[in-house]
Write a protein that holds these residues in place. Structure first.
Motif, PDB file in Angstrom:
ATOM      1  N   ALA A 456       0.789  -1.143  -0.018  1.00  9.06           N
ATOM      2  CA  ALA A 456       0.171  -0.128  -0.108  1.00  9.06           C
ATOM      3  C   ALA A 456       0.632   1.258  -0.122  1.00  9.06           C
ATOM      4  CB  ALA A 456      -0.774  -0.084   1.111  1.00  9.06           C
ATOM      5  N   PHE A 457       2.029   1.293   0.578  1.00  9.61           N
ATOM      6  CA  PHE A 457       2.821   2.567   0.925  1.00  9.61           C
ATOM      7  C   PHE A 457       3.706   2.802  -0.546  1.00  9.61           C
ATOM      8  CE2 PHE A 457       7.018   4.274   1.665  1.00  9.61           C
ATOM      9  CZ  PHE A 457       6.668   5.471   2.312  1.00  9.61           C
ATOM     10  N   HIS A 458       4.010   1.573  -1.150  1.00 12.27           N
ATOM     11  CA  HIS A 458       4.737   1.917  -2.250  1.00 12.27           C
ATOM     12  C   HIS A 458       4.016   1.938  -3.724  1.00 12.27           C
ATOM     13  CE1 HIS A 458       8.821   1.453  -0.266  1.00 12.27           C
ATOM     14  NE2 HIS A 458       8.412   0.772   0.220  1.00 12.27           N
ATOM     15  N   PHE A 459       3.008   1.169  -3.729  1.00  9.81           N
ATOM     16  CA  PHE A 459       2.029   0.857  -5.050  1.00  9.81           C
ATOM     17  C   PHE A 459       0.847   1.458  -4.812  1.00  9.81           C
ATOM     18  CE2 PHE A 459       5.260  -2.938  -4.622  1.00  9.81           C
ATOM     19  CZ  PHE A 459       6.143  -2.338  -5.198  1.00  9.81           C
ATOM     20  N   HIS A 460       0.308   1.919  -3.777  1.00 11.51           N
ATOM     21  CA  HIS A 460      -0.957   2.539  -3.557  1.00 11.51           C
ATOM     22  C   HIS A 460      -2.067   1.432  -4.132  1.00 11.51           C
ATOM     23  CE1 HIS A 460       1.567   5.828  -2.482  1.00 11.51           C
ATOM     24  NE2 HIS A 460       2.265   5.671  -3.988  1.00 11.51           N
ATOM     25  N   ARG A 527      -7.259   1.151  -5.250  1.00  7.69           N
ATOM     26  CA  ARG A 527      -6.350   2.142  -4.799  1.00  7.69           C
ATOM     27  C   ARG A 527      -6.319   2.596  -3.467  1.00  7.69           C
ATOM     28  NH1 ARG A 527      -2.046   2.005  -8.409  1.00  7.69           N
ATOM     29  NH2 ARG A 527      -2.721   2.115 -10.599  1.00  7.69           N
ATOM     30  N   VAL A 528      -5.293   2.847  -2.854  1.00  2.00           N
ATOM     31  CA  VAL A 528      -5.276   3.630  -1.495  1.00  2.00           C
ATOM     32  C   VAL A 528      -4.576   4.762  -1.641  1.00  2.00           C
ATOM     33  CG1 VAL A 528      -5.810   1.477  -0.152  1.00  2.00           C
ATOM     34  CG2 VAL A 528      -3.556   1.766  -0.762  1.00  2.00           C
ATOM     35  N   PRO A 529      -4.796   5.666  -0.631  1.00  2.37           N
ATOM     36  CA  PRO A 529      -4.116   6.845  -0.767  1.00  2.37           C
ATOM     37  C   PRO A 529      -2.552   6.791  -0.065  1.00  2.37           C
ATOM     38  CG  PRO A 529      -6.149   7.393   0.041  1.00  2.37           C
ATOM     39  CD  PRO A 529      -6.204   5.864  -0.112  1.00  2.37           C
ATOM     40  N   ALA A 530      -1.799   7.664  -0.456  1.00  2.00           N
ATOM     41  CA  ALA A 530      -0.434   7.493   0.219  1.00  2.00           C
ATOM     42  C   ALA A 530      -0.331   7.562   1.641  1.00  2.00           C
ATOM     43  CB  ALA A 530       0.407   8.560  -0.525  1.00  2.00           C
ATOM     44  N   ASN A 591     -15.475  17.667  -4.894  1.00  2.00           N
ATOM     45  CA  ASN A 591     -16.039  16.481  -4.495  1.00  2.00           C
ATOM     46  C   ASN A 591     -14.789  15.487  -3.819  1.00  2.00           C
ATOM     47  OD1 ASN A 591     -14.098  15.847  -6.600  1.00  2.00           O
ATOM     48  ND2 ASN A 591     -15.880  14.980  -7.850  1.00  2.00           N
ATOM     49  N   GLY A 592     -13.475  16.050  -3.656  1.00  2.00           N
ATOM     50  CA  GLY A 592     -12.344  15.444  -3.159  1.00  2.00           C
ATOM     51  C   GLY A 592     -11.380  15.031  -4.109  1.00  2.00           C
ATOM     52  N   GLU A 593     -11.559  14.700  -5.127  1.00  2.00           N
ATOM     53  CA  GLU A 593     -10.813  14.144  -6.333  1.00  2.00           C
ATOM     54  C   GLU A 593      -9.875  15.036  -6.750  1.00  2.00           C
ATOM     55  OE1 GLU A 593     -13.694  10.367  -7.922  1.00  2.00           O
ATOM     56  OE2 GLU A 593     -13.552  12.450  -9.047  1.00  2.00           O
ATOM     57  N   ASP A 613      -2.942   9.577  -4.804  1.00  2.00           N
ATOM     58  CA  ASP A 613      -4.313   9.966  -4.157  1.00  2.00           C
ATOM     59  C   ASP A 613      -5.238   8.616  -4.063  1.00  2.00           C
ATOM     60  OD1 ASP A 613      -5.287  12.563  -3.214  1.00  2.00           O
ATOM     61  OD2 ASP A 613      -6.615  12.207  -4.610  1.00  2.00           O
ATOM     62  N   GLY A 614      -4.822   7.668  -4.319  1.00  2.00           N
ATOM     63  CA  GLY A 614      -5.838   6.423  -4.169  1.00  2.00           C
ATOM     64  C   GLY A 614      -6.887   6.417  -5.268  1.00  2.00           C
TER      65      GLY A 614
END
Length: 728
Positions: A456-460, A527-530, A591-593, A613-614
């Motif tokens: 998650a940290f490196h590839f999100h 996808r997950v945010p950084a 909308n946060g994007e 940004d996920g």
């Protein structure tokens, strides 16, 4: 010093003294009970010293590293007789040695780096490596002899250059070449805190990257070929011959996959296959690492021992187990060579070698001590490995699996003699099969959980069905694909590789089918945010605390893991992002994007912003958002209610500088543009690199600006630090 003496010297009141000493005694008692595990923390404190070195904003001098080492040694001598003094002293010395090792490594690899873009320059040197790309292009790694008219003290040690489909055809490692190229300094991160290729390039002694603008020509050089290149040229000839034999016997997609698993060349693996493997959680199978090295060496060990056991005169008189371990060591070294000796493969070889050496020395093979020794050896040789995803994920998985193995072994030993024997052969076989399936499932679950924070940290990204895919694919790799790969290598000198390669291809076809099927399931990947480095560090420390200790207090690690996960969800996200050359910006919409500036959908940095940004949207959709009002002179948008002007022509400067709160331009703005609260033009971007702006903080006129230059600090690999030093 005794505890009684310590009590006499304490200046606290009796009540506080009693409470403090009781707690200290409990701590000492717990640590003494865990004395056998203290060594396992040596690579941890060594790594902490390395991380401290890299976290500094200024490059420390050799004197500081030497002083820390001397101080650590002095404290070890001074504390050696105190309760746990030796352990504390060794920890402090290990920290200092980690710091000093990182500094020493930085100086040993020091080499010139390009300070600016050089267009159409003449490159002369030896080919060190050729990496084939799926699109038919190649990337050459060249050890330079000369670079146009640059003085030798400014000529990089090596460069990389991408070539066209035909530009580098027919070339091999070790050949002297000349061509023209456009070269640039190794690129800085796409955002503050992002992946730092320039640091990676520094430790690989790559001083420039770019692309060829002419055909590559073979030439004859008077300078003798360096010994290391001569050695790798010989190895590459063997690798190329192996690749040709595989391609002849196993054409198509399966052949490309077989080549990737045997010689490490992934150029023949189609993009859609690689994407399916990533989305299904099977991407690790395509990169030669610990799994492949273990299967290769383990198969040789098992086969050699089984073969020797069939000869009673040898099995009864000689240590055939050690002979088998020696054979596996040789096989592991050979596999390291033919696989190209990539950094993850070298790490896997070191780990495997330590395990096999333990067998040769009559020591337990699968122990946490051997894992610690492997980590210490790798960090001592290449301290920069601590930042690499493959290092972090490999050791996370191995540490977690060994911890589970130790726990289950202890429970089994405690229950020894209490279980009733299996009378029925049918029940015995059923029980064995059940344990085998349960073991495979447990291994996959544990390894997946251990590596997911780092992924998650490196590839999100998180592959939600990785457990299912690995449960199906791992037995294929372990029992069919890799054993057949080994058999094919053994059969090649005799021209008999076709049959084992066909069996290997069948297994690879099934593996790809699994990957494509699982990746097509709804919600297969997300996808997950950084998350911040602090969050990852908390998770890692908690996991180590949980795995390295054996007593109940190990459960405190769960609190650190929970804290890291919670902190990760609270990370602030930037409201405005600016590319290092000003060619793209992104603003956070209502909308946060992120909304990308028009025309930036193919920009590398913009793509990386969405990943961090996920956001799994196609960059083209993020750029076609309607958030920007544009004309021929530039664009206007809003971020957190503030007007942002994005100029591409000086004719708009006067008006936009008067109207906008934030002005961004990929060109030099006149000094008169002072009205906006924040002005970022080409001059500032060249000095400070990519930027992230947070509008909820009160730093720079109500804004907080983070820059790549600040994030990198004044370090040798920072292009912006070199610019600053040149102006002084």
């Amino acid at each position: 010093m005794t505890t009684r003496g310590l009590e006499q010297e304490t200046a606290f009141s009796p009540g506080h003294r009693s409470f403090g000493l009781a707690g200290f005694r409990r701590l000492v008692g717990t640590l003494e009970a865990e004395a056998a595990r203290l060594f396992l923390w040596l690579p941890v404190v060594f790594g902490a010293g390395i991380l401290t070195y890299f976290s500094l904003s200024q490059e420390p001098g050799i004197w500081l590293a030497s002083l820390l080492t001397l101080l650590g040694a002095s404290l070890l001598i001074a504390l050696r007789r105190a309760p746990l003094g030796a352990a504390i002293g060794i920890a402090l010395l290990g920290f200092a040695l980690g710091f000093a090792t990182a500094k020493l490594r930085t100086e040993l690899v020091r080499a010139p780096v390009l300070e600016r873009e050089l267009a159409f320059v003449a490159v002369t040197g030896w080919i060190e490596g050729i990496e084939q790309r799926p699109n038919g292009r190649s990337r050459l790694t060249v050890r330079l002899v000369s670079l146009d008219r640059l003085p030798q003290d400014e000529t990089p040690y090596r460069i990389t250059a991408t070539t066209g489909r035909e530009a580098a055809s027919g070339f091999a490692t070790g050949e002297a070449v000349r061509f023209r190229a456009t070269l640039m300094p190794p690129p800085a991160p796409a955002r503050p805190g992002g992946f730092d290729f320039s640091r990676k390039a520094w430790f690989e002694r790559i001083g420039g990257t770019g692309y060829a603008v002419s055909r590559v020509e073979k030439i004859a050089l008077q300078t003798p070929l360096p010994l290391t290149i001569r050695l790798w040229a010989a190895i590459d000839r063997v690798r190329n011959a192996i690749n040709a034999r595989i391609a002849a016997a196993l054409p198509g997609e399966e052949g490309g996959l077989a080549i990737a698993l045997i010689t490490g060349d992934r150029g023949g693996v189609p993009d859609e296959v690689q994407q399916a493997m990533r989305d299904s959680g099977l991407a690790h199978i395509l990169a030669i690492s610990g799994l492949h090295m273990m299967l290769m060496a383990g198969t040789v060990f098992w086969a050699a021992r089984a073969l020797l056991a069939t000869i009673p005169s040898l099995a009864l008189r000689f240590p055939i187990r050690k002979w088998a371990a020696g054979s596996a060591l040789i096989a592991a070294l050979a596999y390291l060579a033919i696989s190209g000796a990539a950094v993850p493969t070298v790490r896997a070889w070191i780990m495997m070698s330590i395990v096999l050496l333990a067998v040769l020395l009559d020591r337990p093979a699968i122990t946490m001590r051997n894992v610690a020794l492997a980590a210490l050896a790798i960090l001592a040789v290449a301290p920069e490995s601590i930042f690499q995803p493959s290092f972090q994920m490999s050791f996370a998985a191995v540490v977690a699996l060994v911890a589970i193995y130790e726990t289950l072994s202890a429970r089994r030993a405690a229950k020894a003699g209490t279980d009733l024997p299996d009378v029925s052969p049918l029940w015995r076989h059923f029980r064995f099969a059940t344990l085998l399936i349960a073991g495979a499932a447990l291994t996959t679950i544990v390894a997946g959980l251990a590596t997911s924070p780092f992924a998650a940290f490196h590839f999100h990204r998180i592959a939600y069905y990785g457990l299912a895919a690995n449960l199906l694919a791992t037995p294929l790799i372990s029992l069919l694909v890799m054993p057949m790969a080994l058999l094919a290598l053994i059969a090649m000198p005799f021209g008999l590789e076709a049959l084992p390669l066909a069996a290997m291809g069948f297994g690879l076809e099934l593996m790809v089918s699994i990957g494509k099927t699982v990746s097509a399931w709804p919600g297969a990947v997300d996808r997950v945010p950084a998350i911040s480095g602090v969050s990852l560090a908390l998770i890692a420390i908690g996991a180590l605390w949980l795995c390295l200790w054996t007593r109940t207090w190990r459960l405190l690690g769960l609190a650190a893991i929970a804290g890291g996960l919670l902190l990760g969800t609270m990370a602030a996200r930037p409201d405005l992002l600016i590319e290092r050359d000003g060619e793209a910006i992104a603003v956070r919409s209502a909308n946060g994007e992120l909304a990308l500036s028009p025309g930036s959908e193919r920009n590398y940095s913009a793509q990386k912003w969405l990943e961090a940004d996920g956001d799994d949207r196609n960059p083209a959709f993020a750029a076609a958002n309607g958030a920007f009002a544009c004309d021929s002179l530039g664009c206007m948008t809003e971020a957190a209610g503030l007007r942002v002007a994005y100029l591409n022509h000086l004719a708009a400067a006067e008006e936009d500088c008067a109207r906008a709160t934030i002005v961004i331009a990929a060109l030099y703005l006149p000094p008169a543009c002072r009205t906006p609260r924040l002005v970022i033009d080409k001059g500032r971007l060249r000095r400070e690199g990519a930027m992230a702006v947070y509008l909820s903080d009160d730093r720079e006129g109500g804004l907080r600006v983070e820059t790549v230059a600040d994030a990198q600090g004044d370090r040798p690999w920072s292009h912006y630090a070199r610019i600053k030093d040149k102006k002084r």
